[in-house]
Scaffold this motif. Sequence first.
Motif, PDB file in Angstrom:
ATOM      1  N   VAL A  69       0.847  -1.187   0.000  1.00 54.36           N
ATOM      2  CA  VAL A  69       0.000   0.000   0.000  1.00 54.36           C
ATOM      3  C   VAL A  69       0.888   1.244   0.000  1.00 54.36           C
ATOM      4  CG1 VAL A  69      -2.010  -1.074   1.096  1.00 54.36           C
ATOM      5  CG2 VAL A  69      -0.231  -0.061   2.535  1.00 54.36           C
ATOM      6  N   ALA A  70       0.303   2.379  -0.300  1.00 54.00           N
ATOM      7  CA  ALA A  70       1.061   3.630  -0.346  1.00 54.00           C
ATOM      8  C   ALA A  70       0.128   4.792  -0.041  1.00 54.00           C
ATOM      9  CB  ALA A  70       1.682   3.819  -1.732  1.00 54.00           C
ATOM     10  N   GLY A  71       0.726   5.911   0.331  1.00 55.82           N
ATOM     11  CA  GLY A  71      -0.022   7.140   0.514  1.00 55.82           C
ATOM     12  C   GLY A  71      -0.046   7.883  -0.821  1.00 55.82           C
TER      13      GLY A  71
ATOM     14  N   ARG B 222       9.880   7.118   6.555  1.00 54.64           N
ATOM     15  CA  ARG B 222       8.924   7.957   7.277  1.00 54.64           C
ATOM     16  C   ARG B 222       7.519   7.596   6.829  1.00 54.64           C
ATOM     17  NH1 ARG B 222      10.145  12.508   9.631  1.00 54.64           N
ATOM     18  NH2 ARG B 222       8.094  13.424   9.268  1.00 54.64           N
ATOM     19  N   PHE B 223       6.615   7.461   7.800  1.00 59.21           N
ATOM     20  CA  PHE B 223       5.195   7.386   7.453  1.00 59.21           C
ATOM     21  C   PHE B 223       4.735   8.834   7.306  1.00 59.21           C
ATOM     22  CE2 PHE B 223       0.637   7.019   8.294  1.00 59.21           C
ATOM     23  CZ  PHE B 223       0.306   5.977   7.435  1.00 59.21           C
ATOM     24  N   VAL B 224       4.362   9.239   6.126  1.00 61.81           N
ATOM     25  CA  VAL B 224       4.000  10.645   5.866  1.00 61.81           C
ATOM     26  C   VAL B 224       2.548  10.836   6.298  1.00 61.81           C
ATOM     27  CG1 VAL B 224       3.820  12.451   4.114  1.00 61.81           C
ATOM     28  CG2 VAL B 224       5.644  10.740   3.961  1.00 61.81           C
TER      29      VAL B 224
ATOM     30  N   VAL C 225       3.748   7.831  -1.943  1.00 62.38           N
ATOM     31  CA  VAL C 225       4.885   7.597  -1.044  1.00 62.38           C
ATOM     32  C   VAL C 225       4.684   6.283  -0.299  1.00 62.38           C
ATOM     33  CG1 VAL C 225       5.662   9.960  -0.634  1.00 62.38           C
ATOM     34  CG2 VAL C 225       3.781   9.065   0.736  1.00 62.38           C
ATOM     35  N   GLU C 226       5.782   5.602  -0.071  1.00 57.49           N
ATOM     36  CA  GLU C 226       5.779   4.399   0.770  1.00 57.49           C
ATOM     37  C   GLU C 226       7.171   4.240   1.360  1.00 57.49           C
ATOM     38  OE1 GLU C 226       7.937   2.677  -0.907  1.00 57.49           O
ATOM     39  OE2 GLU C 226       7.081   1.587  -2.589  1.00 57.49           O
ATOM     40  N   MET C 227       7.485   3.055   1.907  1.00 55.00           N
ATOM     41  CA  MET C 227       8.696   2.968   2.715  1.00 55.00           C
ATOM     42  C   MET C 227       9.689   1.875   2.277  1.00 55.00           C
ATOM     43  SD  MET C 227       6.819   3.716   6.391  1.00 55.00           S
ATOM     44  CE  MET C 227       8.328   3.886   7.325  1.00 55.00           C
TER      45      MET C 227
ATOM     46  N   SER D 216      -3.813   3.553   0.184  1.00 53.27           N
ATOM     47  CA  SER D 216      -4.547   3.326   1.437  1.00 53.27           C
ATOM     48  C   SER D 216      -4.929   4.627   2.119  1.00 53.27           C
ATOM     49  CB  SER D 216      -3.687   2.503   2.397  1.00 53.27           C
ATOM     50  OG  SER D 216      -2.444   3.146   2.612  1.00 53.27           O
ATOM     51  N   ASP D 217      -4.287   5.732   1.755  1.00 49.05           N
ATOM     52  CA  ASP D 217      -4.509   7.017   2.447  1.00 49.05           C
ATOM     53  C   ASP D 217      -3.930   8.120   1.578  1.00 49.05           C
ATOM     54  OD1 ASP D 217      -1.911   5.554   3.867  1.00 49.05           O
ATOM     55  OD2 ASP D 217      -1.545   7.654   3.400  1.00 49.05           O
TER      56      ASP D 217
ATOM     57  N   ALA E 238      -1.753  10.379   2.710  1.00 49.69           N
ATOM     58  CA  ALA E 238      -0.550  10.900   3.383  1.00 49.69           C
ATOM     59  C   ALA E 238      -0.837  12.252   4.044  1.00 49.69           C
ATOM     60  CB  ALA E 238       0.623  10.992   2.395  1.00 49.69           C
TER      61      ALA E 238
ATOM     62  N   ALA F 291      -4.154  10.082   7.699  1.00 49.38           N
ATOM     63  CA  ALA F 291      -3.502   8.938   7.038  1.00 49.38           C
ATOM     64  C   ALA F 291      -3.496   7.693   7.921  1.00 49.38           C
ATOM     65  CB  ALA F 291      -2.074   9.297   6.636  1.00 49.38           C
TER      66      ALA F 291
ATOM     67  N   PHE G 273      -5.258   4.358   6.785  1.00 48.38           N
ATOM     68  CA  PHE G 273      -4.326   3.263   6.537  1.00 48.38           C
ATOM     69  C   PHE G 273      -4.803   1.986   7.243  1.00 48.38           C
ATOM     70  CE2 PHE G 273      -0.719   0.752   8.007  1.00 48.38           C
ATOM     71  CZ  PHE G 273       0.010   0.564   6.848  1.00 48.38           C
TER      72      PHE G 273
END
Length: 263
Positions: free
Chosen positions: A76-78, A163-165, A188-190, A213-214, A216, A220, A224
Amino acid sequence: MTTAILSALPEEQSSLLQLLQKKERLTHAGRTFCRGFLYDQAVVLALSGIGKVAAATTATTLIERFGAQRIVFTGVAGGIGEGVQVGDVVIASDYLQHDMDASPLFPRWELPGYGSARLACDAALSASLLIATRAYLASAVAHFDAKNRAPQAHQGLIASGDRFVATAQESGALRQALANAGHPVLAVEMEGAAVAQVCQDYGLPFAAMRTISDRADDSAHVDFSHFVQQVASRYAGGVVGAWLAAGGVGGTTYADSAPASLV
Ligand code: ADE
């Protein structure tokens, strides 16, 4: 050819794990790897862990220990690009590490030693994953929320960082700074950029699908958690399952096409 399917979360792996035939469970470097066959294709499933280092270690183990010849990432990603909404899917065209900053020695975001900020995903593998994504999203099962608009598939740049944005202020600043430097980012993701870098080092094809999923932003963390429990598993299994069932095309390496004596 062994395809590694790397998932960020157990929820995303679970539907693929259930379909795995001739399953073998192996532990290495503190991680669990499940080898077997999905739709008659040799696969190894693993969880990436969270963050770039965990993902790089897992990707390296998949290649060195389990003979993976290409890696497909599901996660998943923001969404931070305009029009990239919760429930959409982004297929990465390329990756950048948004927390890489060796300036003034190197330009901001450039990966020292690689001469570029961006690492490309495999074009053929990404194209066939995009086709599978569109087919899956067009099916009724993908519509997780009747109130929601029809989910869309996007293809473009994804940025990874440790970082979780989780504020609109941070995601807005990141989007703007990257756009100003010619890097229009969709999500963005990690982990993904780390796996892209490992695959580039080994000369192996890599592609990634990220379900949004969100956004960011300030909600979020709530979006998420809800999304991961309700939806992420279905999407990962649906898209990767559709891709494998259609032959798992793309990302043929030199070793696959070379005469046996050269391999
Ligand atoms: N993965 C999913 N949502 C994310 C976010 N907002 N920041 C970083 N990684 C994420």
